[in-house]
Design an enzyme around this catalytic site. Structure first.
Site: not given
Ligand code: SF4
Ligand code: FE
Length: 482
Positions: A100, A104, A191, A257, A292, A296, A299, A447
């Site tokens: 991660c 984001c 995060t 985190e 968000h 996912y 990422c 996560e």
């Molecule tokens: Fe982390 Fe993915 Fe959230 Fe970006 S979208 S902060 S890489 S978990």
């Molecule tokens: Fe996240």
């Protein structure tokens, strides 16, 4: 000063004067702490053009506020193409880091607040939208990292914020002055908190009448007085302190985190983007969650690419790559990974314009995306472990490989295929360990389950967003039921 490269970013973190606790001790320099450096390295990749041909177009974009070139992580999506490019950028960075990269959450917070502040001003005559745009313009110009802080600690989950025996279980306003507000509470699982210059706080749920003090959104510098950070632990995290990079599995990058505590923190008016408008709070939560949940689909797919590559290498290093069941398992991993990507692209492609003029994703498809992400990385993990074998958790340490007394035995007995160096095989085993049961699993698995909301949150959203009456009408028409 504007941050323009990874080194400048890391240097900027050294300048922050924050109250940070790591393993029970005060930590004045997080960026050079071996437990934290890999997580800062992962964020730093958002400043690195890299060598992927598509990287410049994905990482940089023209600001709709100033016309200047800015980081996409500070951008307000202006089109469906922007939404798609965001997912492509996230997949690219997941592939680069295998973890991660944390930046984001702020981006998704900006995009949610952009439209909600606009609608709030329309409904209540508040001054939030222009205020927020001024703030965002500064963030874009400075190219800083802003942490999006949503999840409150919540206390007794059966009680509303105002009914908690301790009123601080949800971040709330404790004082109002002509110059600003004073807030108290704590945000959990934050995060990238220790790798951020600023914190963007949003309410964690839809607030009701009587809960005005909890309907609050604002941004403040991470080193504001009254903020304390406590780093959260991850499996096998202290391997990073042992000076044995081999044992870490992903020595260059990591995630992070923290628990962020706000103890009577003053927020000036110009940084307040919601204060008491309970009817707007649910929209911030829903829009942020949709953005968000879209994220996912980028990422985690990028990280999945690396894990699939590792599983294929493990098979090759051990000489089983041609076995039909191994090929089938790799194909299944690809199928699951690309299914998540399809969802990320689909919810972006079906995005639409808001009243404020920015673009948001299709919420139903974003929720489908994230619900798949709560499952598929776990199955991909199972298949990777199946292919790799037990060595992922029984390999001796780097210190054993460094000890001349036993190293020759390890070289001999842990060898796979003759033409593959033993240490290459061990590196891949350690990487699969990192992602599936080690500290990397915090980002890839836990996560995936709970980030952007736990699976039940997606189920509730899906059941609310689906139009079952419309589907019933379809069935009736075809079945000739009048
Ligand atoms: Fe982390 Fe993915 Fe959230 Fe970006 S979208 S902060 S890489 S978990
Ligand atoms: Fe996240």
């Amino acid at each position: 000063m504007k941050i323009s490269d990874p080194e400048g970013y890391l240097e900027s973190l050294r300048g922050l004067k924050r109250d940070v606790f790591v393993l029970g001790e005060r930590c004045d320099n997080t960026v050079d702490h071996p437990l934290l450096r890999p997580s800062a390295n992962a964020v730093a990749e958002s400043y690195n053009v890299g060598d992927e041909p598509e990287a410049p177009q994905l990482l940089f974009v023209k600001s709709h506020l100033t016309g200047k070139e800015i980081s996409r992580f500070t951008h307000i999506h202006q089109s469906v193409e922007d939404l798609v490019d965001k997912v492509l950028m996230q997949r690219m960075l997941g592939r680069r880091t295998g973890t991660c990269f944390q930046r984001c959450v702020g981006m998704d917070g900006f995009n949610a607040l952009y439209s909600v502040t606009y609608e709030c001003d329309q409904a209540h005559g508040t001054p939030y939208h222009n205020r927020f745009k001024d703030y965002l313009e500064w963030v874009q110009d400075m190219n800083i990292v802003v942490e999006g802080a949503m999840t409150d600690v919540k206390g007794d989950r059966g009680l509303r914020p105002g009914d908690q025996p301790d009123p601080d279980m949800f971040v709330h306003v404790v004082d109002r002055t002509p110059m600003g507000i004073v807030v108290r509470g704590a945000k959990a699982h934050q995060t990238g908190a220790l790798n951020s210059h600023e914190i963007l706080v949003m309410p964690t749920m839809s607030m009701r009448e009587g809960e005005e003090d909890y309907a609050v959104s604002f941004a403040i510098p991470a080193d504001s007085q009254g903020i304390t950070f406590v780093l959260g632990r991850q499996p096998s995290d202290t391997r990073k302190l042992e000076g044995s990079p081999l044992d870490v599995g992903n020595p260059g990058y990591g995630s992070q985190e923290a628990l962020v505590i706000f103890d009577d923190v003053f927020v000036p008016n110009e940084r307040v983007f919601m204060c008491g408008e309970t009817d707007q709070s649910g929209k911030v939560v829903e829009r942020f969650a949709s953005f968000h949940r879209q994220s996912y689909g980028g990422c985690k797919v990028g990280v999945g690419d690396v894990l699939i590559g590792a599983a294929q290498l493990a098979a090759e290093y051990q000489g089983v790559q041609t076995a039909s069941h191994v090929r089938d398992k790799i194909t299944e991993m690809v199928h699951l990974n690309e299914t998540m990507f399809c969802c990320g692209i689909a919810c972006s492609s079906r995005g639409c314009e808001t009243a404020a003029g920015n673009y948001e994703v299709d919420s139903l498809l974003a929720n489908i995306c994230k619900l798949n992400v709560t499952r598929f990385p776990f199955e991909i993990t199972r298949l990777a472990q199946d292919i790799a074998g037990g060595l992922i958790v029984t390999t001796p340490s780097q210190k054993d490989f460094d000890n001349p007394e036993i190293a020759p035995y390890l070289e001999k007995y842990l060898k796979g295929r003759k033409d593959v160096p033993t240490l290459d095989r061990i590196k891949i085993m350690r990487f699969i360990e990192n992602l599936t049961v080690g500290c990397g699993a915090a980002a890839y698995l836990t996560e995936s389950m709970h980030g952007a909301g736990s699976p039940q949150a997606q189920r509730i959203a899906i059941s609310r967003l689906v139009d079952l009456n419309e589907k019933k009408e379809l069935a009736k028409r075809i079945s000739r039921i009048s």
